[in-house]
Design an enzyme around this catalytic site. Structure first.
Site, PDB file in Angstrom:
ATOM      1  N   ASP A   7      15.359   7.776  40.654  1.00 29.77           N
ATOM      2  CA  ASP A   7      16.140   6.959  41.612  1.00 29.77           C
ATOM      3  C   ASP A   7      16.715   5.448  40.684  1.00 29.77           C
ATOM      4  O   ASP A   7      16.185   4.252  40.955  1.00 29.77           O
ATOM      5  CB  ASP A   7      15.482   6.178  42.478  1.00 29.77           C
ATOM      6  CG  ASP A   7      16.117   6.568  44.208  1.00 29.77           C
ATOM      7  OD1 ASP A   7      16.267   7.498  43.821  1.00 29.77           O
ATOM      8  OD2 ASP A   7      15.934   5.782  45.124  1.00 29.77           O
ATOM      9  N   SER A  55      12.154   3.815  18.685  1.00 27.06           N
ATOM     10  CA  SER A  55      12.465   2.561  18.827  1.00 27.06           C
ATOM     11  C   SER A  55      14.189   2.487  18.487  1.00 27.06           C
ATOM     12  O   SER A  55      14.576   1.549  19.222  1.00 27.06           O
ATOM     13  CB  SER A  55      11.363   1.579  18.360  1.00 27.06           C
ATOM     14  OG  SER A  55       9.858   1.697  18.992  1.00 27.06           O
ATOM     15  N   THR A  93      11.016  11.723  30.491  1.00 28.17           N
ATOM     16  CA  THR A  93      10.218  12.236  32.253  1.00 28.17           C
ATOM     17  C   THR A  93      10.344  12.841  33.139  1.00 28.17           C
ATOM     18  O   THR A  93      12.173  12.849  33.258  1.00 28.17           O
ATOM     19  CB  THR A  93       9.672  10.900  31.674  1.00 28.17           C
ATOM     20  OG1 THR A  93       8.894  10.226  31.484  1.00 28.17           O
ATOM     21  CG2 THR A  93       8.846  10.991  33.012  1.00 28.17           C
ATOM     22  N   LYS A 147      27.018   3.017  16.508  1.00 33.76           N
ATOM     23  CA  LYS A 147      28.250   3.436  16.409  1.00 33.76           C
ATOM     24  C   LYS A 147      28.765   4.812  17.047  1.00 33.76           C
ATOM     25  O   LYS A 147      29.465   4.707  18.054  1.00 33.76           O
ATOM     26  CB  LYS A 147      29.079   2.711  15.674  1.00 33.76           C
ATOM     27  CG  LYS A 147      28.539   1.835  15.683  1.00 33.76           C
ATOM     28  CD  LYS A 147      29.730   0.924  14.339  1.00 33.76           C
ATOM     29  CE  LYS A 147      29.518  -0.841  14.179  1.00 33.76           C
ATOM     30  NZ  LYS A 147      29.454  -1.503  12.637  1.00 33.76           N
ATOM     31  N   ARG A 197      15.524  -1.259  33.807  1.00 30.35           N
ATOM     32  CA  ARG A 197      13.707  -1.707  33.604  1.00 30.35           C
ATOM     33  C   ARG A 197      12.782  -2.516  33.980  1.00 30.35           C
ATOM     34  O   ARG A 197      11.572  -2.062  34.050  1.00 30.35           O
ATOM     35  CB  ARG A 197      14.127  -2.193  31.222  1.00 30.35           C
ATOM     36  CG  ARG A 197      14.178  -1.432  30.794  1.00 30.35           C
ATOM     37  CD  ARG A 197      14.227  -2.482  28.852  1.00 30.35           C
ATOM     38  NE  ARG A 197      14.230  -1.405  28.310  1.00 30.35           N
ATOM     39  CZ  ARG A 197      15.944  -1.901  27.724  1.00 30.35           C
ATOM     40  NH1 ARG A 197      16.300  -2.213  27.728  1.00 30.35           N
ATOM     41  NH2 ARG A 197      15.633  -0.864  26.291  1.00 30.35           N
ATOM     42  N   THR A 232       9.046  -0.679  23.969  1.00 28.81           N
ATOM     43  CA  THR A 232       7.834  -0.810  23.541  1.00 28.81           C
ATOM     44  C   THR A 232       7.311  -2.782  23.563  1.00 28.81           C
ATOM     45  O   THR A 232       8.760  -3.151  23.395  1.00 28.81           O
ATOM     46  CB  THR A 232       6.709  -0.756  21.930  1.00 28.81           C
ATOM     47  OG1 THR A 232       7.745  -1.845  20.686  1.00 28.81           O
ATOM     48  CG2 THR A 232       7.316   1.141  21.757  1.00 28.81           C
ATOM     49  N   ARG A 270      14.375 -13.460  19.767  1.00 29.85           N
ATOM     50  CA  ARG A 270      15.738 -13.029  19.330  1.00 29.85           C
ATOM     51  C   ARG A 270      16.876 -14.053  20.113  1.00 29.85           C
ATOM     52  O   ARG A 270      17.721 -14.934  19.954  1.00 29.85           O
ATOM     53  CB  ARG A 270      16.519 -11.769  19.707  1.00 29.85           C
ATOM     54  CG  ARG A 270      17.501 -11.552  19.227  1.00 29.85           C
ATOM     55  CD  ARG A 270      18.731 -10.406  19.164  1.00 29.85           C
ATOM     56  NE  ARG A 270      17.612  -8.920  18.692  1.00 29.85           N
ATOM     57  CZ  ARG A 270      17.092  -8.254  19.592  1.00 29.85           C
ATOM     58  NH1 ARG A 270      17.730  -8.353  20.724  1.00 29.85           N
ATOM     59  NH2 ARG A 270      16.388  -7.270  19.740  1.00 29.85           N
TER      60      ARG A 270
HETATM   61  C1  LIG Z   1       5.064   7.358  29.410  1.00 27.79           C
HETATM   62  C2  LIG Z   1       6.119   7.115  28.945  1.00 27.79           C
HETATM   63  C3  LIG Z   1       7.804   7.922  29.372  1.00 27.79           C
HETATM   64  C4  LIG Z   1       8.607   8.110  28.779  1.00 27.79           C
HETATM   65  N1  LIG Z   1       9.347   8.741  29.345  1.00 27.79           N
HETATM   66  C5  LIG Z   1      10.896   8.755  27.782  1.00 27.79           C
HETATM   67  C6  LIG Z   1      12.166   9.157  28.949  1.00 27.79           C
HETATM   68  O1  LIG Z   1      12.402   9.513  29.827  1.00 27.79           O
HETATM   69  N2  LIG Z   1      12.642   9.165  27.819  1.00 27.79           N
HETATM   70  C7  LIG Z   1      13.478   9.039  27.062  1.00 27.79           C
HETATM   71  O2  LIG Z   1      13.665   9.431  25.770  1.00 27.79           O
HETATM   72  N3  LIG Z   1      11.684   8.704  25.801  1.00 27.79           N
HETATM   73  C8  LIG Z   1      11.071   9.041  26.905  1.00 27.79           C
HETATM   74  N4  LIG Z   1       9.340   8.024  26.401  1.00 27.79           N
HETATM   75  C9  LIG Z   1       9.311   7.480  24.910  1.00 27.79           C
HETATM   76  C10 LIG Z   1       9.879   6.044  24.860  1.00 27.79           C
HETATM   77  O3  LIG Z   1      11.222   5.691  24.811  1.00 27.79           O
HETATM   78  C11 LIG Z   1       9.115   6.058  23.171  1.00 27.79           C
HETATM   79  O4  LIG Z   1       7.671   5.610  23.009  1.00 27.79           O
HETATM   80  C12 LIG Z   1       9.317   4.744  22.926  1.00 27.79           C
HETATM   81  O5  LIG Z   1      10.619   4.276  22.812  1.00 27.79           O
HETATM   82  C13 LIG Z   1       9.111   4.501  21.283  1.00 27.79           C
HETATM   83  O6  LIG Z   1       9.288   4.913  20.505  1.00 27.79           O
HETATM   84  P1  LIG Z   1       8.004   5.542  19.445  1.00 27.79           P
HETATM   85  O7  LIG Z   1       7.403   6.659  20.746  1.00 27.79           O
HETATM   86  O8  LIG Z   1       8.957   7.006  19.069  1.00 27.79           O
HETATM   87  O9  LIG Z   1       6.966   4.426  18.627  1.00 27.79           O
HETATM   88  P2  LIG Z   1       7.834   4.022  17.436  1.00 27.79           P
HETATM   89  O10 LIG Z   1       9.538   3.885  17.879  1.00 27.79           O
HETATM   90  O11 LIG Z   1       7.747   4.958  16.436  1.00 27.79           O
HETATM   91  O12 LIG Z   1       6.854   2.859  17.359  1.00 27.79           O
HETATM   92  C14 LIG Z   1       5.539   2.696  16.606  1.00 27.79           C
HETATM   93  C15 LIG Z   1       4.754   1.515  16.435  1.00 27.79           C
HETATM   94  O13 LIG Z   1       5.950   0.906  15.911  1.00 27.79           O
HETATM   95  C16 LIG Z   1       5.985  -0.717  16.567  1.00 27.79           C
HETATM   96  N5  LIG Z   1       7.787  -0.934  16.125  1.00 27.79           N
HETATM   97  C17 LIG Z   1       8.351  -0.459  15.782  1.00 27.79           C
HETATM   98  N6  LIG Z   1       9.367  -0.855  15.213  1.00 27.79           N
HETATM   99  C18 LIG Z   1       9.578  -2.091  15.558  1.00 27.79           C
HETATM  100  C19 LIG Z   1      10.139  -2.693  15.705  1.00 27.79           C
HETATM  101  N7  LIG Z   1      11.418  -2.883  14.824  1.00 27.79           N
HETATM  102  N8  LIG Z   1       9.154  -4.164  14.905  1.00 27.79           N
HETATM  103  C20 LIG Z   1       7.905  -4.006  15.850  1.00 27.79           C
HETATM  104  N9  LIG Z   1       7.772  -3.552  16.283  1.00 27.79           N
HETATM  105  C21 LIG Z   1       7.888  -2.004  15.937  1.00 27.79           C
HETATM  106  C22 LIG Z   1       6.284  -0.139  17.768  1.00 27.79           C
HETATM  107  O14 LIG Z   1       6.671  -1.689  19.036  1.00 27.79           O
HETATM  108  C23 LIG Z   1       5.327   0.551  18.112  1.00 27.79           C
HETATM  109  O15 LIG Z   1       4.255  -0.038  18.447  1.00 27.79           O
HETATM  110  C24 LIG Z   1       8.570   8.170  27.731  1.00 27.79           C
HETATM  111  C25 LIG Z   1       7.359   7.290  26.588  1.00 27.79           C
HETATM  112  C26 LIG Z   1       6.349   7.213  27.199  1.00 27.79           C
HETATM  113  C27 LIG Z   1       5.085   6.485  26.926  1.00 27.79           C
END
Ligand SMILES: Cc1cc2nc3c(=O)[nH]c(=O)nc-3n(C[C@H](O)[C@H](O)[C@H](O)COP(=O)(O)OP(=O)(O)OC[C@H]3O[C@@H](n4cnc5c(N)ncnc54)[C@H](O)[C@@H]3O)c2cc1C
Length: 456
Positions: free
Chosen positions: A163, A204, A230, A251, A314, A437, A447
């Protein structure tokens, strides 16, 4: 969008005699629950001489739900919204809470719960009626997700996928063909959706997506792999972010829809995180997977449109799960302090512990005000990236604080799998990482502040 009307729906305390309700769940015809009435401009109390009943299969509400004690908050809920909140709470505590621990322990997505919700008219509530939904707003979705998470966070997560972002994206940026093909089936919980963005080197940094889709005219041929999806193990339709061109960063990124069972598409290994173990999270693998060209949802260069959809999503998926988990943890902590005696008196008689409860309650109320406020602002056309990020970040960190404190208050029982405290904490912990995150959301808030587009 059809919005809730004022009249014609029962107040939470005026729910008809219990014997007027039946106990059907899955398979029940849709449109019988209060959501249907609320979404249709309030509707009439009497339809064709038959009194419209609230959701079926629910016993009388406990006394403390029959008066609204939430008056005077920043966002005051309407009668319809309170009815949705209280009815979903009653349904979830009766039907979903009893199986919540087993779903977690057995890594089993509680998919049947979505069928029950569909039977009561609570799926697809944000979709317009022409696509099988009810046309309600984000705030109503927040209320539903919050109450689901209070009883079973895995159910709330699955609900917020099917949903959530994928149907919302199809609705706002998809072709009419895609809308008609998928949305009514999602609304009836006949098919389930997932959202796949993350990869080994794109977390991220979404602009670093490497999974590639190449057009051969009639089809897109996809190669690559995805992580942390998920609902992957139960979903039928996946929104997949792919690299469509060599343009750098965002892009070159767009999105395609891929159906389960498409040759070359595999749902890989189950991925076991700390919590939310019943959400069927898995990796996805694409090996020369061909999808029809009409499945292109978003061409390269238009990620801004998709991110706008995500901003709405979100607030409805992740933050209300935090509210529900924290409230459940507080409720159990209160009960534990009353029940457990140490040094000859209930733990609840220690002022130091009472103050911890008070702090937890303040934390929850503050987060709830932020989340409801952000949802209502978007519903009223006052979309603000910073407001959503503030609400999400505060709710994420609040849920970790509150569920952690609840474990502490319960002593060793708090860490035992025989009690729900440790599950609440485990389920809450991942919310600070999923859907952006808390650091990335702080970047967004800062920003907007520096640009001067968000004033505190
Ligand atoms: C419960 C859960 C459900 C999820 N479900 C989905 C889903 O359905 N589909 C999907 O595609 N993904 C899903 N995810 C993945 C989620 O989107 C990613 O884990 C998230 O985007 C962070 O990416 P990463 O784990 O690679 O961490 P990274 O991006 O590697 O980050 C590691 C650390 O560095 C910090 N960091 C990174 N860049 C910066 C910056 N520029 N400035 C400051 N700090 C920074 C982050 O905040 C974090 O603390 C899920 C994750 C969880 C935990």
């Amino acid at each position: 969008m059809v919005r809730s009307g004022g009249a014609g729906i029962h107040a939470a305390g005026d729910r008809g005699a219990p014997e007027q309700r039946d106990s059907q769940g899955a398979g029940e015809p849709r449109g019988q629950g209060p959501v249907r009435e609320a979404g249709r401009g309030g509707g009439a109390v009497h339809a064709g001489g038959v009194r419209c009943l609230p959701a079926k299969g629910i016993g009388a509400l406990p006394a403390h739900h029959q008066v609204d004690r939430r008056k005077g908050r920043i966002v005051e809920l309407t009668q319809e919204q309170r009815l949705i909140r209280d009815t979903v709470h009653a349904l979830a505590s009766e039907r979903f809470a009893p199986g919540a621990a087993a779903a977690d322990r057995q890594y089993r997505p509680p998919l049947d719960n979505l069928k029950v919700l569909a039977g009561h008219g609570y799926t697809g509530i944000f979709l317009p009626e022409c696509h099988g939904g009810t046309g309600l707003g984000l705030l109503e979705t927040v209320l539903v997700v919050e109450q689901l998470a209070r009883s079973c966070a895995n159910t709330a997560m699955l609900y917020s996928c099917t949903d959530g972002a994928t149907p919302r994206a199809i609705l706002h940026i998809g072709s009419e063909l895609l809308r008609q093909r998928y949305l009514p089936a999602f609304a009836k919980a006949e098919r389930y959706a997932a959202w796949s963005m993350s990869e080994a080197n794109a977390g991220s940094d979404v602009g670093n997506v490497q999974t590639r889709a190449v057009s051969d005219g009639q089809h897109y041929v996809i190669n690559g792999s995805k992580l942390w999806c998920t609902a992957a193990q139960v979903a039928d339709v996946f929104l997949v972010l792919v690299r469509l061109s060599d343009e750098p960063g965002m892009k070159g990124v767009g999105a395609v829809l891929v159906e389960r069972g498409t040759p070359g598409f595999l749902v890989g290994k189950h991925l076991d995180l700390l919590g939310l173990r019943g959400t069927g999270m898995a990796e996805l693998v694409f090996q020369d997977c061909r999808v029809p060209a009409e499945n292109l949802l978003l061409p390269a260069g238009r990620m801004k449109d998709l991110l706008q959809v995500l901003d709405a999503d979100r607030i409805t998926g992740n933050p209300p799960i935090c509210l529900g988990l924290a409230q459940a943890a507080l409720g159990h902590a209160v009960q534990h302090l009353k029940d457990r005696t140490q040094f000859g008196r209930p733990l609840a008689q220690n002022q130091g512990l009472q103050w911890k409860l008070a702090d937890m309650a303040m934390d929850i109320e503050a987060a709830r005000a932020l989340v409801y406020g952000a949802a209502q602002a978007i519903d009223q056309g006052r979309q603000s990236v910073a407001q959503v990020s503030i609400a999400k970040t505060f709710a994420n960190e609040m849920a970790v604080r509150v569920t952690n404190q609840a474990m502490q208050l319960a002593g060793a029982y708090g860490l035992s799998e025989e009690y729900p405290f440790e599950r609440y904490f485990r389920d809450a912990r991942g919310m600070s990482i999923g859907y952006g995150t808390t650091e990335i959301h702080r970047n967004s808030i800062a920003r907007e502040l520096l640009k001067g587009s968000y004033l505190v």
